[in-house]
Design a protein around this motif. Sequence first.
Motif, PDB file in Angstrom:
ATOM      1  N   LEU A   1      -3.511   4.201   6.475  1.00 11.47           N
ATOM      2  CA  LEU A   1      -2.188   3.266   6.226  1.00 11.47           C
ATOM      3  C   LEU A   1      -1.207   4.031   7.204  1.00 11.47           C
ATOM      4  CD1 LEU A   1      -0.399   1.414   4.715  1.00 11.47           C
ATOM      5  CD2 LEU A   1      -0.497   3.175   2.721  1.00 11.47           C
ATOM      6  N   LEU A   2      -0.861   5.396   7.404  1.00 14.85           N
ATOM      7  CA  LEU A   2       0.027   5.898   7.932  1.00 14.85           C
ATOM      8  C   LEU A   2      -0.106   5.387   9.582  1.00 14.85           C
ATOM      9  CD1 LEU A   2       2.419   8.004   8.297  1.00 14.85           C
ATOM     10  CD2 LEU A   2       0.658   9.915   8.575  1.00 14.85           C
TER      11      LEU A   2
ATOM     12  N   LEU B   1      -3.749   6.725  -3.469  1.00 13.64           N
ATOM     13  CA  LEU B   1      -4.783   6.644  -2.226  1.00 13.64           C
ATOM     14  C   LEU B   1      -5.580   7.936  -2.088  1.00 13.64           C
ATOM     15  CD1 LEU B   1      -2.644   4.406   0.316  1.00 13.64           C
ATOM     16  CD2 LEU B   1      -4.420   3.417  -1.572  1.00 13.64           C
TER      17      LEU B   1
ATOM     18  N   SER C   1       0.657   1.736   9.979  1.00 16.36           N
ATOM     19  CA  SER C   1       2.129   1.576   9.906  1.00 16.36           C
ATOM     20  C   SER C   1       2.942   1.887  11.336  1.00 16.36           C
ATOM     21  CB  SER C   1       2.923   2.642   8.627  1.00 16.36           C
ATOM     22  OG  SER C   1       2.230   2.372   7.385  1.00 16.36           O
TER      23      SER C   1
ATOM     24  N   TRP D   1       0.871   4.914  -2.359  1.00 18.29           N
ATOM     25  CA  TRP D   1       0.683   5.947  -1.699  1.00 18.29           C
ATOM     26  C   TRP D   1      -0.068   7.170  -2.585  1.00 18.29           C
ATOM     27  CZ3 TRP D   1       0.562   7.108   3.454  1.00 18.29           C
ATOM     28  CH2 TRP D   1       0.277   8.375   3.785  1.00 18.29           C
TER      29      TRP D   1
ATOM     30  N   LEU E   1       0.932  -1.278   0.015  1.00 21.24           N
ATOM     31  CA  LEU E   1       0.165   0.016  -0.119  1.00 21.24           C
ATOM     32  C   LEU E   1       0.762   1.341  -0.079  1.00 21.24           C
ATOM     33  CD1 LEU E   1      -2.774  -1.270   2.434  1.00 21.24           C
ATOM     34  CD2 LEU E   1      -2.829  -0.781  -0.026  1.00 21.24           C
ATOM     35  N   LEU E   2       2.112   1.262   0.827  1.00 26.54           N
ATOM     36  CA  LEU E   2       2.859   2.376   0.641  1.00 26.54           C
ATOM     37  C   LEU E   2       3.474   2.519  -0.787  1.00 26.54           C
ATOM     38  CD1 LEU E   2       4.868   1.601   3.869  1.00 26.54           C
ATOM     39  CD2 LEU E   2       3.382   3.620   3.394  1.00 26.54           C
TER      40      LEU E   2
ATOM     41  N   LYS F   1      -7.554   6.959   3.271  1.00 29.64           N
ATOM     42  CA  LYS F   1      -6.803   5.857   3.213  1.00 29.64           C
ATOM     43  C   LYS F   1      -5.414   6.134   3.694  1.00 29.64           C
ATOM     44  CE  LYS F   1      -9.673   3.473  -0.209  1.00 29.64           C
ATOM     45  NZ  LYS F   1      -9.943   2.948  -1.377  1.00 29.64           N
ATOM     46  N   LYS F   2      -4.877   6.883   3.189  1.00 32.45           N
ATOM     47  CA  LYS F   2      -3.388   7.527   3.474  1.00 32.45           C
ATOM     48  C   LYS F   2      -3.405   7.726   5.125  1.00 32.45           C
ATOM     49  CE  LYS F   2      -2.172  10.139  -0.555  1.00 32.45           C
ATOM     50  NZ  LYS F   2      -1.745  11.330  -1.202  1.00 32.45           N
ATOM     51  N   CYS F   3      -4.406   8.213   5.702  1.00 32.32           N
ATOM     52  CA  CYS F   3      -4.350   8.412   7.234  1.00 32.32           C
ATOM     53  C   CYS F   3      -4.436   7.010   7.903  1.00 32.32           C
ATOM     54  CB  CYS F   3      -5.564   9.352   7.691  1.00 32.32           C
ATOM     55  SG  CYS F   3      -5.232  11.057   7.114  1.00 32.32           S
TER      56      CYS F   3
END
Length: 288
Positions: free
Chosen positions: A119-120, A111, A123, A108, A104-105, A115-117
């Motif tokens: 995923l962050l 997204l 992680s 990036w 997913l990164l 979705k970025k938030c």
Amino acid sequence: ARPGVYIFFFVSGFAIYRFALSDISLLKIPRFYLRRCARLMPALILYLSVCLALGWAGYIDYSIFNFFAPMTYLTNTVLVNPTRYGGHTWSLSFEEQYYLIFPLLLLWAKLDLAKKCALLFASIVLIALPVVFTIPWVGKTGVFAVWFLLLAGAFAAKAELDIKPMPYANFMFLFALALLVYSRAEGIPEFALRVIDGIVLPVLILSGLKFRPVNYVVSAKPMVFIGGISYSLYLWQQLFTGPWIRDIGLSHAAMLFPALICISWVSKIAIEDRLKNFLYSKIDQNRY
């Protein structure tokens, strides 16, 4: 033994990018996750089931709670109790966590903000858990070394460093090997060891690919065979090196090595290959 485990992380990061993630897309993400589960879970479940049966029979200290601990892929923390028969899956936990977030990164830019938030956050949590709830044989610096080597392997694959010319590859391999051995012999502090591992191990592997004696050794049939059963061997060796070994004596314990190889080979053929290929076909038929 520890450098060998850390080599695994670099190789894993390299291989998974080269053979599974080089053309990843959002549509291929579910298929990637399912294929990783089909590749790793069946052999793991078989091994843990045998441990559970031996535990119920009273031969080893193993319960249903210990059985499910490696399934959480949190054995790289002290949050679960896999016992020594599942404790070695700490390295598999790091690998699975890497598989979870790294694809997913790579995507990036594609997204949306939500979705970025997410995923962050995921992680940060996955990296922080083994730092906060550290297992002693990895240590906090070891956690960062693992993630560095996984990402370094992916970078090496993306940059195709394995097929690009490397001047003085023979010298670099011998120097990296000597430095690795020297660092273990001189009692260097843990933090310095992890820094050395992060720098030396990628050089050792990439230069070794271009060093003819190394190529000769790793391409020999016995080494290819061991490489083929390496995942099952990784799982089952813990059962064959348990505390009960002391009770039967070293000479009798040595006789178990052929049994370990045989069980690993059967697991490879019957579970890793046959069941994996069956599951792969089902996944591909459903066009995940």
